[in-house]
Motif scaffolding. Structure first.
Motif, mmCIF file in Angstrom:
data_model
loop_
_atom_site.group_PDB
_atom_site.id
_atom_site.type_symbol
_atom_site.label_atom_id
_atom_site.label_comp_id
_atom_site.label_asym_id
_atom_site.label_seq_id
_atom_site.Cartn_x
_atom_site.Cartn_y
_atom_site.Cartn_z
ATOM 1 N N ILE A 19 -36.137 -21.868 22.621
ATOM 2 C CA ILE A 19 -37.041 -21.422 21.560
ATOM 3 C C ILE A 19 -36.709 -19.978 21.279
ATOM 4 C CG2 ILE A 19 -39.457 -21.283 20.956
ATOM 5 C CD1 ILE A 19 -38.436 -24.239 20.922
ATOM 6 N N ASP A 20 -36.490 -19.083 22.493
ATOM 7 C CA ASP A 20 -36.215 -17.717 22.497
ATOM 8 C C ASP A 20 -35.092 -17.544 21.502
ATOM 9 O OD1 ASP A 20 -37.081 -14.925 22.940
ATOM 10 O OD2 ASP A 20 -35.150 -15.042 24.226
ATOM 11 N N TYR A 21 -33.949 -18.220 21.463
ATOM 12 C CA TYR A 21 -32.922 -17.996 20.932
ATOM 13 C C TYR A 21 -33.256 -18.472 19.384
ATOM 14 C CZ TYR A 21 -29.330 -17.799 24.651
ATOM 15 O OH TYR A 21 -28.603 -17.458 25.917
ATOM 16 N N LEU A 22 -34.059 -19.532 19.211
ATOM 17 C CA LEU A 22 -34.232 -19.752 17.775
ATOM 18 C C LEU A 22 -34.936 -18.536 17.174
ATOM 19 C CD1 LEU A 22 -35.318 -23.537 17.781
ATOM 20 C CD2 LEU A 22 -33.425 -22.607 16.906
ATOM 21 N N SER A 23 -36.032 -17.916 17.968
ATOM 22 C CA SER A 23 -36.699 -16.963 17.578
ATOM 23 C C SER A 23 -35.694 -15.866 16.974
ATOM 24 C CB SER A 23 -37.641 -16.416 18.438
ATOM 25 O OG SER A 23 -38.375 -15.248 18.192
ATOM 26 N N GLU A 24 -34.859 -15.650 17.697
ATOM 27 C CA GLU A 24 -33.853 -14.513 17.556
ATOM 28 C C GLU A 24 -32.999 -14.847 16.214
ATOM 29 O OE1 GLU A 24 -32.032 -10.877 17.705
ATOM 30 O OE2 GLU A 24 -33.541 -11.716 19.003
ATOM 31 N N VAL A 25 -32.781 -16.295 16.039
ATOM 32 C CA VAL A 25 -32.037 -16.390 14.835
ATOM 33 C C VAL A 25 -32.836 -16.196 13.458
ATOM 34 C CG1 VAL A 25 -31.151 -18.560 13.577
ATOM 35 C CG2 VAL A 25 -30.679 -18.186 15.952
ATOM 36 N N SER A 27 -35.372 -14.229 13.227
ATOM 37 C CA SER A 27 -35.815 -12.861 13.008
ATOM 38 C C SER A 27 -34.546 -12.298 12.271
ATOM 39 C CB SER A 27 -36.021 -12.035 14.224
ATOM 40 O OG SER A 27 -34.793 -11.595 14.973
ATOM 41 N N ARG A 28 -33.417 -12.629 12.176
ATOM 42 C CA ARG A 28 -32.293 -12.122 11.683
ATOM 43 C C ARG A 28 -32.034 -12.734 10.306
ATOM 44 N NH1 ARG A 28 -29.067 -8.903 14.461
ATOM 45 N NH2 ARG A 28 -29.307 -8.890 16.796
ATOM 46 N N LEU A 29 -32.309 -13.912 10.162
ATOM 47 C CA LEU A 29 -32.187 -14.637 8.735
ATOM 48 C C LEU A 29 -33.378 -14.561 7.930
ATOM 49 C CD1 LEU A 29 -30.077 -17.518 9.788
ATOM 50 C CD2 LEU A 29 -29.221 -15.367 9.108
ATOM 51 N N ALA A 30 -34.522 -14.357 8.372
ATOM 52 C CA ALA A 30 -35.875 -14.763 7.165
ATOM 53 C C ALA A 30 -36.045 -13.210 6.747
ATOM 54 C CB ALA A 30 -36.972 -15.188 8.254
ATOM 55 N N ARG A 31 -35.031 -12.727 6.085
ATOM 56 C CA ARG A 31 -35.308 -11.675 5.214
ATOM 57 C C ARG A 31 -34.549 -11.783 3.569
ATOM 58 N NH1 ARG A 31 -32.301 -7.758 9.187
ATOM 59 N NH2 ARG A 31 -32.836 -8.992 11.054
ATOM 60 N N PRO A 32 -34.826 -11.148 2.826
ATOM 61 C CA PRO A 32 -33.959 -11.143 1.632
ATOM 62 C C PRO A 32 -32.678 -11.070 1.918
ATOM 63 C CG PRO A 32 -35.933 -9.673 1.083
ATOM 64 C CD PRO A 32 -35.805 -9.973 2.795
ATOM 65 N N ASP A 33 -31.743 -11.731 0.896
ATOM 66 C CA ASP A 33 -30.372 -11.770 1.223
ATOM 67 C C ASP A 33 -29.768 -10.397 1.453
ATOM 68 O OD1 ASP A 33 -29.899 -14.691 1.466
ATOM 69 O OD2 ASP A 33 -29.429 -14.720 -0.869
ATOM 70 N N ASP A 35 -30.807 -7.937 2.740
ATOM 71 C CA ASP A 35 -31.169 -7.109 3.707
ATOM 72 C C ASP A 35 -30.337 -7.811 5.120
ATOM 73 O OD1 ASP A 35 -32.664 -5.414 2.510
ATOM 74 O OD2 ASP A 35 -34.631 -6.642 2.946
ATOM 75 N N VAL A 36 -29.920 -9.140 4.777
ATOM 76 C CA VAL A 36 -29.218 -9.801 6.041
ATOM 77 C C VAL A 36 -27.768 -9.457 6.203
ATOM 78 C CG1 VAL A 36 -28.328 -11.915 6.978
ATOM 79 C CG2 VAL A 36 -30.613 -12.047 5.631
ATOM 80 N N THR A 37 -27.356 -8.392 7.243
ATOM 81 C CA THR A 37 -26.089 -7.776 7.351
ATOM 82 C C THR A 37 -25.164 -8.761 7.887
ATOM 83 O OG1 THR A 37 -26.560 -7.379 9.517
ATOM 84 C CG2 THR A 37 -27.336 -5.803 7.741
ATOM 85 N N PRO A 38 -23.839 -8.468 7.783
ATOM 86 C CA PRO A 38 -22.951 -9.375 8.607
ATOM 87 C C PRO A 38 -23.063 -9.688 10.026
ATOM 88 C CG PRO A 38 -21.794 -8.099 6.940
ATOM 89 C CD PRO A 38 -23.181 -7.765 7.171
ATOM 90 N N ARG A 39 -23.743 -8.569 10.691
ATOM 91 C CA ARG A 39 -24.135 -8.442 12.097
ATOM 92 C C ARG A 39 -25.266 -9.212 12.155
ATOM 93 N NH1 ARG A 39 -26.743 -5.399 16.182
ATOM 94 N NH2 ARG A 39 -25.401 -4.915 17.738
ATOM 95 N N ASP A 40 -26.072 -9.456 11.378
ATOM 96 C CA ASP A 40 -27.088 -10.389 11.480
ATOM 97 C C ASP A 40 -26.621 -11.746 11.729
ATOM 98 O OD1 ASP A 40 -29.276 -8.441 11.710
ATOM 99 O OD2 ASP A 40 -29.387 -8.527 9.470
ATOM 100 N N LEU A 41 -25.737 -12.105 10.633
ATOM 101 C CA LEU A 41 -24.948 -13.498 10.701
ATOM 102 C C LEU A 41 -24.439 -13.768 11.728
ATOM 103 C CD1 LEU A 41 -24.057 -13.704 6.761
ATOM 104 C CD2 LEU A 41 -25.687 -14.948 7.919
ATOM 105 N N LYS A 42 -23.767 -12.806 12.513
ATOM 106 C CA LYS A 42 -22.979 -12.958 13.559
ATOM 107 C C LYS A 42 -23.804 -13.415 14.530
ATOM 108 C CE LYS A 42 -20.524 -10.168 17.056
ATOM 109 N NZ LYS A 42 -20.115 -8.879 17.584
#
Length: 192
Positions: A19-25, A27-33, A35-42
């Motif tokens: 669940i902690d891993y999911l939370s991290e996912v 937090s990186r993707l739940a933003r406007p496109d 604002d999502v960086t390539p590093r966030d996607l990685k």
């Protein structure tokens, strides 16, 4: 982290860890496109793969510890309890969920998990040059599967105390997944 005998300790049991891993996912993707960086996607892909493996194997462990082990003839319960074993691959773990535990995993979900694994391998070992849309689509498919999997196959197997301790973070994850769907204009099946 908990404190004990010789100082702070790391304390991540399988389900809270997943669940902690999911939370991290989310937090990186739940933003406007924009604002999502390539590093966030990685890191979303890496953490999503880790979440998948941990949560799938947590469910296998609930059925029986030996289902997590790659080759049970090379492992004892003592070695398992000490973490001194090689675990089954994610593909084999998904197969065991269906064929041994008897869970109703859809073929499309197994395929999405398999494709995420390939994407993660490319990213981690060879580099990745892919469209943001493809990476997000792959992540969304697996997130959708994992949310259903946690709700239908893991939470019913946990004790009340475990469920209570996970509720806050699961609510944040659910909210984040809804936000990802809303931002992309395509809410996941499990939340539609």
């Amino acid at each position: 982290m908990s404190t004990g005998g010789t100082g702070p300790r790391v304390d991540f049991l399988p389900v809270p860890n997943g669940i902690d891993y999911l939370s991290e996912v989310v937090s990186r993707l739940a933003r406007p496109d924009e604002d999502v960086t390539p590093r966030d996607l990685k890191y979303a892909v890496l953490h999503l793969q880790a979440a998948t493996e941990v949560l799938v194997k947590a469910r296998l462990q609930i059925a029986h510890w030996s289902l997590v082990v790659k080759d049970v003839s090379k492992c004892t319960k003592e070695k398992y309890d000490e973490g001194k074993f090689e675990s089954a691959t994610i593909a084999e773990s998904m197969r065991r969920l269906v064929d041994v535990v008897g869970l109703p995993i859809e073929k499309s979900d197994s395929e999405a998990v398999e494709e995420l694994g390939k994407l993660r391998n490319r990213l981690q070992h060879w580099g990745l040059q892919e469209t943001v849309a493809l990476v997000e689509k792959q992540a969304a498919s697996v997130l959708d599967f994992l949310m259903r999997f946690v709700d239908e196959q893991l939470i019913p197997e946990l004790g009340e105390e475990q469920i209570a301790s996970l509720q806050g973070e699961m609510n944040l994850v659910r909210h984040g997944v809804r936000k990802i769907g809303h931002l992309r204009g395509d809410p996941p099946r499990s939340l539609a």
